[in-house]
Enzyme design. Structure first.
Site: not given
Ligand code: AMP
Ligand code: ZN
Length: 115
Positions: A88, A101, A103
């Site tokens: 995101n 990051h 996921h």
């Protein structure tokens, strides 16, 4: 390099607890605190990069390393045969924590639900 106010930097520096699965010099992997799938991990570079929009050419090796680790991280957590990777970017892209990051989601019996 770390951002004092950043939650993921605090996890990296052991100032905040997390269920750490794996780490090496460049990255850390821990369980998402609000899992959206039976296995929901966050794969996080130790360098504080706020989002993909702040990543630069000098981060290319780091980001490549991180992405190339995904299959073995997935395999070690029982989801090597299929998983979803989400990145995101920005609040309009659903980013809540402004430390880059990926996921890594998978597990369960069927395919993961779509968006
Ligand atoms: P994003 O929306 O891409 O920024 O994702 C941030 C993720 O971090 C969310 O899925 C949260 O559930 C997760 N999260 C927030 N706080 C923690 C924490 N203390 N430990 C582990 N995961 C967290
Ligand atoms: Zn950070």
């Amino acid at each position: 390099m770390a951002d004092d106010k950043c939650l993921f930097c605090k996890i990296i520096n052991a100032e905040q607890p997390a269920e750490i699965i794996f780490e090496n010099e460049q990255l850390i992997v821990f369980k998402d605190i609000f899992p959206k799938a039976p296995v929901h991990l966050l794969v996080v570079p130790k360098k504080h990069i706020a989002s993909m929009n702040e990543a630069s050419e000098e981060d290319s090796e780091l980001i490549t390393h991180l992405m190339l680790q995904l299959p073995s991280i997935a395999k070690a957590n029982g989801i090597g045969d299929g998983y979803r990777t989400i990145l995101n970017t920005g609040s309009k892209g659903g980013q809540i924590i402004f430390h880059l990051h990926f996921h890594l989601l998978g597990g369960g019996s069927g395919t993961l639900p779509g968006f």
